[in-house]
Design a protein around this motif. Structure first.
Motif, PDB file in Angstrom:
ATOM      1  N   PRO A  80      -4.636  -5.144  -5.041  1.00  0.00           N
ATOM      2  CA  PRO A  80      -4.439  -6.272  -5.969  1.00  0.00           C
ATOM      3  C   PRO A  80      -3.141  -7.038  -5.700  1.00  0.00           C
ATOM      4  CG  PRO A  80      -5.147  -4.329  -7.172  1.00  0.00           C
ATOM      5  CD  PRO A  80      -4.856  -3.888  -5.769  1.00  0.00           C
ATOM      6  N   VAL A  81      -2.092  -6.325  -5.328  1.00  0.00           N
ATOM      7  CA  VAL A  81      -0.828  -6.982  -4.998  1.00  0.00           C
ATOM      8  C   VAL A  81      -1.007  -7.830  -3.740  1.00  0.00           C
ATOM      9  CG1 VAL A  81       1.579  -6.594  -4.340  1.00  0.00           C
ATOM     10  CG2 VAL A  81       0.515  -5.156  -6.084  1.00  0.00           C
ATOM     11  N   THR A  82      -1.706  -7.296  -2.759  1.00  0.00           N
ATOM     12  CA  THR A  82      -1.962  -8.038  -1.525  1.00  0.00           C
ATOM     13  C   THR A  82      -2.826  -9.264  -1.787  1.00  0.00           C
ATOM     14  OG1 THR A  82      -1.803  -5.991  -0.264  1.00  0.00           O
ATOM     15  CG2 THR A  82      -2.884  -7.844   0.813  1.00  0.00           C
ATOM     16  N   ALA A  83      -3.827  -9.120  -2.648  1.00  0.00           N
ATOM     17  CA  ALA A  83      -4.678 -10.270  -2.983  1.00  0.00           C
ATOM     18  C   ALA A  83      -3.851 -11.376  -3.633  1.00  0.00           C
ATOM     19  CB  ALA A  83      -5.808  -9.837  -3.903  1.00  0.00           C
ATOM     20  N   LEU A  84      -2.899 -10.998  -4.477  1.00  0.00           N
ATOM     21  CA  LEU A  84      -2.011 -11.996  -5.086  1.00  0.00           C
ATOM     22  C   LEU A  84      -1.154 -12.660  -4.015  1.00  0.00           C
ATOM     23  CD1 LEU A  84      -0.914 -13.331  -7.654  1.00  0.00           C
ATOM     24  CD2 LEU A  84       0.728 -11.449  -7.796  1.00  0.00           C
TER      25      LEU A  84
ATOM     26  N   ASN B 119       0.822  -1.211   0.000  1.00  0.00           N
ATOM     27  CA  ASN B 119       0.000   0.000   0.000  1.00  0.00           C
ATOM     28  C   ASN B 119       0.857   1.263   0.000  1.00  0.00           C
ATOM     29  OD1 ASN B 119      -2.406  -1.385  -0.013  1.00  0.00           O
ATOM     30  ND2 ASN B 119      -2.711  -1.243   2.187  1.00  0.00           N
ATOM     31  N   ASN B 120       2.041   1.170   0.563  1.00  0.00           N
ATOM     32  CA  ASN B 120       2.898   2.349   0.653  1.00  0.00           C
ATOM     33  C   ASN B 120       3.812   2.547  -0.543  1.00  0.00           C
ATOM     34  OD1 ASN B 120       2.351   3.697   3.258  1.00  0.00           O
ATOM     35  ND2 ASN B 120       2.766   1.659   4.039  1.00  0.00           N
ATOM     36  N   VAL B 121       4.041   1.515  -1.330  1.00  0.00           N
ATOM     37  CA  VAL B 121       4.969   1.670  -2.447  1.00  0.00           C
ATOM     38  C   VAL B 121       4.290   1.672  -3.814  1.00  0.00           C
ATOM     39  CG1 VAL B 121       6.910   0.681  -1.191  1.00  0.00           C
ATOM     40  CG2 VAL B 121       5.502  -0.799  -2.631  1.00  0.00           C
ATOM     41  N   THR B 122       3.013   1.313  -3.869  1.00  0.00           N
ATOM     42  CA  THR B 122       2.323   1.322  -5.157  1.00  0.00           C
ATOM     43  C   THR B 122       1.610   2.652  -5.350  1.00  0.00           C
ATOM     44  OG1 THR B 122       0.402   0.266  -4.137  1.00  0.00           O
ATOM     45  CG2 THR B 122       1.968  -1.176  -5.268  1.00  0.00           C
ATOM     46  N   PRO B 123       1.444   3.051  -6.593  1.00  0.00           N
ATOM     47  CA  PRO B 123       0.686   4.278  -6.844  1.00  0.00           C
ATOM     48  C   PRO B 123      -0.759   4.128  -6.349  1.00  0.00           C
ATOM     49  CG  PRO B 123       1.854   3.572  -8.812  1.00  0.00           C
ATOM     50  CD  PRO B 123       1.977   2.469  -7.809  1.00  0.00           C
ATOM     51  N   PHE B 124      -1.339   5.193  -5.935  1.00  0.00           N
ATOM     52  CA  PHE B 124      -2.717   5.266  -5.447  1.00  0.00           C
ATOM     53  C   PHE B 124      -2.925   4.551  -4.114  1.00  0.00           C
ATOM     54  CE2 PHE B 124      -2.959   5.210 -10.152  1.00  0.00           C
ATOM     55  CZ  PHE B 124      -3.216   6.550 -10.325  1.00  0.00           C
ATOM     56  N   GLY B 125      -1.872   4.261  -3.386  1.00  0.00           N
ATOM     57  CA  GLY B 125      -1.987   3.719  -2.035  1.00  0.00           C
ATOM     58  C   GLY B 125      -2.795   2.442  -1.959  1.00  0.00           C
TER      59      GLY B 125
END
Length: 149
Positions: A101-105, A89-95
């Motif tokens: 989606p990265v967390t879901a993966l 959440n802190n390193v991807t654009p748009f928080g």
């Protein structure tokens, strides 16, 4: 851990260290080191402890939501997955919107679950996180408005 995964992990850590080294070279660490040397070690330890407790509490919320969705995740893995969620959440654009989606993966890979269940779980946990955050913000604004007028 197989050789390919181990190599990827080691390369990821090396890349991270290189990025931090470049960042510290550009920004400088003298002011940061001076500030940290003046900090009260007890207060710093308390902040670290409170942060770990906060992370543990929210990781248990994620574990509970995943349990309701039929996904079993041990507490230590839930903690690590939620830490990864906060990182993404802190390193991807748009928080949050970019990190979910990265967390879901990450959830789908660690818990061997469907991607959609992981996305539903992390979105639910974020919704649970949103309610107290807004409540505290409104309480703060109300206090500020009544005390400064």
């Amino acid at each position: 851990m197989d050789g390919r995964r181990l190599r990827t992990t080691v390369l990821g850590f090396l890349a991270t260290f290189l990025v931090f080294a470049a960042l510290f070279a550009v920004v400088g660490v003298d002011d940061l080191a001076n500030t940290l040397s003046r900090a009260d070690a007890g207060v710093v330890a308390l902040v670290v402890f409170a942060t770990v407790c906060w992370l543990a509490a929210w990781s248990m919320a994620l574990r509970t939501v995943l349990g309701v969705l039929g996904v079993d995740l041990p507490p230590h893995k839930a903690f690590l997955v939620f830490a990864g969620a906060m990182f993404s959440n802190n390193v991807t654009p748009f928080g949050q919107a970019g990190g979910e989606p990265v967390t879901a993966l990450l959830i789908s890979r660690v818990a061997d679950a469907e991607y959609e269940r992981g996305l539903a779980a992390i979105a639910s946990v974020d919704t649970l996180n949103f309610v107290p955050s807004i409540t505290l913000a409104l309480a703060g604004v109300t206090y500020f408005a009544t005390e400064t007028t």
